[in-house]
Design a protein around this motif. Structure first.
Motif, PDB file in Angstrom:
ATOM      1  N   PHE A  70      30.034  45.303  26.696  1.00  0.00           N
ATOM      2  CA  PHE A  70      28.798  44.683  26.198  1.00  0.00           C
ATOM      3  C   PHE A  70      29.051  43.761  24.998  1.00  0.00           C
ATOM      4  O   PHE A  70      28.179  43.013  24.600  1.00  0.00           O
ATOM      5  CB  PHE A  70      27.787  45.767  25.778  1.00  0.00           C
ATOM      6  N   VAL A  71      30.255  43.866  24.415  1.00  0.00           N
ATOM      7  CA  VAL A  71      30.539  43.074  23.212  1.00  0.00           C
ATOM      8  C   VAL A  71      30.854  41.638  23.622  1.00  0.00           C
ATOM      9  O   VAL A  71      31.673  41.389  24.518  1.00  0.00           O
ATOM     10  CB  VAL A  71      31.737  43.671  22.427  1.00  0.00           C
ATOM     11  N   LYS A  72      30.188  40.700  22.951  1.00  0.00           N
ATOM     12  CA  LYS A  72      30.427  39.284  23.263  1.00  0.00           C
ATOM     13  C   LYS A  72      30.772  38.525  22.002  1.00  0.00           C
ATOM     14  O   LYS A  72      30.336  38.893  20.906  1.00  0.00           O
ATOM     15  CB  LYS A  72      29.184  38.677  23.900  1.00  0.00           C
ATOM     16  N   LEU A  73      31.551  37.488  22.183  1.00  0.00           N
ATOM     17  CA  LEU A  73      31.933  36.630  21.068  1.00  0.00           C
ATOM     18  C   LEU A  73      31.604  35.197  21.489  1.00  0.00           C
ATOM     19  O   LEU A  73      32.128  34.737  22.511  1.00  0.00           O
ATOM     20  CB  LEU A  73      33.446  36.791  20.820  1.00  0.00           C
ATOM     21  N   ASN A  74      30.749  34.555  20.761  1.00  0.00           N
ATOM     22  CA  ASN A  74      30.287  33.205  21.114  1.00  0.00           C
ATOM     23  C   ASN A  74      29.803  33.137  22.565  1.00  0.00           C
ATOM     24  O   ASN A  74      30.104  32.197  23.303  1.00  0.00           O
ATOM     25  CB  ASN A  74      31.406  32.166  20.918  1.00  0.00           C
ATOM     26  N   GLY A  75      29.114  34.178  22.974  1.00  0.00           N
ATOM     27  CA  GLY A  75      28.532  34.180  24.327  1.00  0.00           C
ATOM     28  C   GLY A  75      29.503  34.566  25.423  1.00  0.00           C
ATOM     29  O   GLY A  75      29.142  34.580  26.594  1.00  0.00           O
ATOM     30  N   HIS A  76      30.753  34.896  25.068  1.00  0.00           N
ATOM     31  CA  HIS A  76      31.740  35.273  26.078  1.00  0.00           C
ATOM     32  C   HIS A  76      32.201  36.709  25.847  1.00  0.00           C
ATOM     33  O   HIS A  76      32.200  37.186  24.713  1.00  0.00           O
ATOM     34  CB  HIS A  76      32.951  34.338  26.015  1.00  0.00           C
ATOM     35  N   PRO A  77      32.618  37.398  26.944  1.00  0.00           N
ATOM     36  CA  PRO A  77      33.025  38.797  26.762  1.00  0.00           C
ATOM     37  C   PRO A  77      34.200  38.899  25.779  1.00  0.00           C
ATOM     38  O   PRO A  77      35.060  38.013  25.735  1.00  0.00           O
ATOM     39  CB  PRO A  77      33.465  39.234  28.157  1.00  0.00           C
ATOM     40  N   TRP A  78      34.226  39.986  25.065  1.00  0.00           N
ATOM     41  CA  TRP A  78      35.317  40.225  24.104  1.00  0.00           C
ATOM     42  C   TRP A  78      36.571  40.691  24.858  1.00  0.00           C
ATOM     43  O   TRP A  78      37.690  40.394  24.492  1.00  0.00           O
ATOM     44  CB  TRP A  78      34.859  41.288  23.098  1.00  0.00           C
ATOM     45  N   VAL A  79      36.318  41.426  25.936  1.00  0.00           N
ATOM     46  CA  VAL A  79      37.428  41.866  26.800  1.00  0.00           C
ATOM     47  C   VAL A  79      36.998  41.658  28.246  1.00  0.00           C
ATOM     48  O   VAL A  79      35.909  42.054  28.631  1.00  0.00           O
ATOM     49  CB  VAL A  79      37.764  43.366  26.567  1.00  0.00           C
ATOM     50  N   LEU A  80      37.840  40.996  29.014  1.00  0.00           N
ATOM     51  CA  LEU A  80      37.573  40.798  30.446  1.00  0.00           C
ATOM     52  C   LEU A  80      38.916  40.773  31.166  1.00  0.00           C
ATOM     53  O   LEU A  80      39.848  40.081  30.740  1.00  0.00           O
ATOM     54  CB  LEU A  80      36.824  39.475  30.669  1.00  0.00           C
ATOM     55  N   ASP A  82      39.608  39.821  34.557  1.00  0.00           N
ATOM     56  CA  ASP A  82      39.203  39.263  35.838  1.00  0.00           C
ATOM     57  C   ASP A  82      40.439  38.921  36.678  1.00  0.00           C
ATOM     58  O   ASP A  82      40.924  37.783  36.686  1.00  0.00           O
ATOM     59  CB  ASP A  82      38.352  38.010  35.576  1.00  0.00           C
ATOM     60  N   ILE A  83      40.922  39.929  37.387  1.00  0.00           N
ATOM     61  CA  ILE A  83      42.163  39.763  38.165  1.00  0.00           C
ATOM     62  C   ILE A  83      41.950  38.758  39.296  1.00  0.00           C
ATOM     63  O   ILE A  83      42.812  37.938  39.585  1.00  0.00           O
ATOM     64  CB  ILE A  83      42.620  41.127  38.729  1.00  0.00           C
ATOM     65  N   MET A  84      40.774  38.820  39.934  1.00  0.00           N
ATOM     66  CA  MET A  84      40.512  37.953  41.080  1.00  0.00           C
ATOM     67  C   MET A  84      40.632  36.467  40.711  1.00  0.00           C
ATOM     68  O   MET A  84      41.177  35.671  41.460  1.00  0.00           O
ATOM     69  CB  MET A  84      39.107  38.215  41.639  1.00  0.00           C
ATOM     70  N   ASN A  85      40.076  36.123  39.535  1.00  0.00           N
ATOM     71  CA  ASN A  85      40.132  34.715  39.115  1.00  0.00           C
ATOM     72  C   ASN A  85      41.263  34.442  38.130  1.00  0.00           C
ATOM     73  O   ASN A  85      41.304  33.380  37.512  1.00  0.00           O
ATOM     74  CB  ASN A  85      38.797  34.308  38.480  1.00  0.00           C
ATOM     75  N   ARG A  86      42.114  35.401  37.950  1.00  0.00           N
ATOM     76  CA  ARG A  86      43.270  35.307  37.041  1.00  0.00           C
ATOM     77  C   ARG A  86      42.836  34.809  35.659  1.00  0.00           C
ATOM     78  O   ARG A  86      43.399  33.878  35.104  1.00  0.00           O
ATOM     79  CB  ARG A  86      44.358  34.404  37.647  1.00  0.00           C
ATOM     80  N   LYS A  87      41.813  35.444  35.155  1.00  0.00           N
ATOM     81  CA  LYS A  87      41.282  35.070  33.843  1.00  0.00           C
ATOM     82  C   LYS A  87      41.166  36.348  33.008  1.00  0.00           C
ATOM     83  O   LYS A  87      40.516  37.306  33.421  1.00  0.00           O
ATOM     84  CB  LYS A  87      39.909  34.432  34.053  1.00  0.00           C
ATOM     85  N   PHE A  88      41.853  36.344  31.889  1.00  0.00           N
ATOM     86  CA  PHE A  88      41.879  37.555  31.066  1.00  0.00           C
ATOM     87  C   PHE A  88      41.430  37.219  29.652  1.00  0.00           C
ATOM     88  O   PHE A  88      41.892  36.233  29.080  1.00  0.00           O
ATOM     89  CB  PHE A  88      43.296  38.130  31.012  1.00  0.00           C
ATOM     90  N   ILE A  89      40.560  38.036  29.117  1.00  0.00           N
ATOM     91  CA  ILE A  89      40.154  37.860  27.722  1.00  0.00           C
ATOM     92  C   ILE A  89      40.485  39.149  26.996  1.00  0.00           C
ATOM     93  O   ILE A  89      40.036  40.235  27.384  1.00  0.00           O
ATOM     94  CB  ILE A  89      38.646  37.567  27.583  1.00  0.00           C
ATOM     95  N   LEU A  90      41.318  39.042  25.981  1.00  0.00           N
ATOM     96  CA  LEU A  90      41.672  40.208  25.197  1.00  0.00           C
ATOM     97  C   LEU A  90      41.272  39.963  23.763  1.00  0.00           C
ATOM     98  O   LEU A  90      41.766  39.016  23.133  1.00  0.00           O
ATOM     99  CB  LEU A  90      43.182  40.484  25.268  1.00  0.00           C
TER     100      LEU A  90
END
Ligand code: SF4
Ligand code: SF4
Length: 482
Positions: A70-80, A82-90
């Motif tokens: 639920f934590v977001k930073l500037n409207g984006h997840p703080w942790v994601l 997303d293996i399918m789209n090869r997009k990782f947010i740490l």
């Protein structure tokens, strides 16, 4: 390690297999019978100071785990993840496929971290932090105790005929287990696809999210299968970390261990006589009865032990009752037990811990210091420098810029410390979309006095609005016949 080998008090079938002297218990898993059948473990309810500490850690962990999506930073997840789209947010830092090298290094660093950490501190992760143990022992097991009662009541219920009471208890337990598994599955999905996407799957018409709903159902069924049936088998057979313990641990690793020097020879306590030669273990079997993986820690370190601390608490309660010192089972290394020494911060621990801190710092620096864009500027192949009528000189370049942010970035190039001009070719302005790549060609024009050499190194600022987002070094060719 110990003189006498025993197997769990609850696991009658396996008890027959153990002789007084052999090490054959190492050849088989405590929860698998002689015919290959599963021996169901009914551990006694753990209680004691370690268990209370674990409850506290569990509450914090579950709260953090549930809150993170639920934590977001500037409207984006703080942790994601997303293996399918090869997009990782740490921790707010986004990693795209082009950051794979950083991600690979981070994982390599983590792997070394895990190896060194385990070599020194044993399986602390398994007992205190691993989601499998936390959910199994601190959530699902507690619900089971609440509905079916302690170990003996559970065994009795298993043998009892299918009365309305039994159907109610089993039905209630499995309904709660499934509901919880569904929640855990959704939590995992929130990490994989983000809370917004998960909310759309829940609120939109089902036909629009067949894939998402299938994943939800599969996750729920998988977790239900693990926590209702598979249980400790996941740690013994599936978890790669658990399987690696035999190579990660050595005699200096701190694990949960039985002090066989103090405990042996074990002897049942008697009111009439006090045997001077007897050890402190009174062979009550309580440490075995509380073990969720069905092992006897007095046999020494075993693959199945998840370091849950239940046996420490159980034995400490026994020692308190018979007025003997606590910690017959404790956190200690095999060497400490055999040499009778207390925990010391040895040079080995100091070195390993320093390397761990260094690795942690390195990984953190790598994550923090990565730029928002990746810029590649090259002099155009085959192009020579041009002298202009105004006395300036110009070179042709190609630019490739990768935007690693979530934002649309307008890009401007500026020359550092040199009065000059950048002229984009065929376009008026340059911008790159989120996770996009933009390519362009441009001239750099500078006064000839700044390009007297054949090869002059110049620096270019990559600006987005007022912000400098990268700095690139490139070569500027001086006049051919200067
Ligand atoms: S032997 Fe290991 S798994 Fe079993 S109760 Fe003790 S710490 Fe837990
Ligand atoms: S709980 Fe302690 S005293 Fe009882 S069998 Fe285990 S080690 Fe021995």
């Amino acid at each position: 390690m110990a003189d006498k080998k025993t197997k769990p008090g609850d696991l009658e079938e396996n008890e027959k297999l153990i002789t007084d002297t052999d090490e054959s218990f190492r050849d088989r898993v405590s929860t698998i019978g002689t015919k290959g059948n599963r021996i169901w473990v009914y551990p006694r309810r753990p209680k004691g100071s370690f268990h209370r500490a674990r409850i506290l850690v569990t509450i914090i962990l579950l709260a953090v785990m549930a809150a993170i999506p639920f934590v977001k930073l500037n409207g984006h997840p703080w942790v994601l993840l997303d293996i399918m789209n090869r997009k990782f947010i740490l921790f707010g830092y986004i990693f795209w496929p082009q950051d794979f090298h950083i991600f690979a290094l981070v994982f390599l660093g983590l792997a070394v971290f895990v190896v060194l950490f385990t070599a020194v501190y044993g399986r602390i992760w398994c007992g205190w932090l691993c989601p499998q143990t936390v959910f199994m022992e601190m959530v699902f097991r507690k619900i089971e105790y609440w509905i079916e009662g302690g170990a003996n009541k559970q065994k009795a219920l298993k043998k009892a005929p299918w009365t309305a009471g039994k159907i109610f208890k089993k039905g209630l337990k499995h309904s709660i287990f499934f509901a919880l598994s569904f929640l855990i599955g959704n939590l995992l999905l929130a990490y994989l696809i983000g809370i917004d996407e998960l909310s759309s799957i829940i609120t939109d018409p089902p036909a629009r999210h067949i894939g998402g709903l299938t994943a939800m159902t599969l996750f729920a069924l998988t977790f239900y299968g693990i926590f209702a049936r598979f249980r400790e088998q996941a740690c013994i057979y599936v978890c790669p970390y658990g399987r690696l313990q035999s190579v990660l641990l050595d005699k200096n690793s701190i694990v949960i261990t039985y002090d066989n020097v103090r405990g042996e020879p074990r002897e049942t306590i008697s009111r009439d006589k006090e045997n001077e030669t007897a050890g402190d273990c009174i062979d009550c079997g309580l440490c075995v009865q509380v073990c969720p993986t069905g092992i006897d820690i007095r046999n020494g370190t075993q693959l199945e032990c998840v370091n849950c601390t239940a046996c420490i608490d159980a034995c400490n309660s026994v020692m308190a009752k018979i007025a003997r010192p606590k910690n017959l089972i404790k956190y200690a290394s095999e060497s400490q037990i055999s040499e009778g020494t207390k925990f010391r911060f040895t040079p080995r621990i100091a070195i390993y811990t320093s390397v761990l801190i260094l690795l942690f710092a390195l990984v953190s620096i790598m994550m923090i210091s990565r730029t928002e864009v990746e810029t590649n500027i090259l002099r155009a192949k085959g192009a020579i420098s041009q002298e202009l009528p105004n006395g300036n000189i110009r070179n042709l370049y190609t630019l490739k810029i990768v935007n690693k942010t979530f934002d649309f970035l307008p890009i401007e190039i500026k020359i550092k410390d040199i009065p000059g001009r950048i002229e984009l070719i065929a376009i008026d302005s340059l911008a790159v979309k989120p996770n996009g790549i933009a390519e362009a060609a441009f001239f750099i024009e500078i006064p000839i006095k700044y390009a007297r050499q054949q090869k002059n190194v110049i620096e270019l600022y990559i600006m987005s609005g007022e912000r400098q987002i990268d700095i690139v070094e490139t070569v500027f060719s001086g006049p051919v016949n200067y």
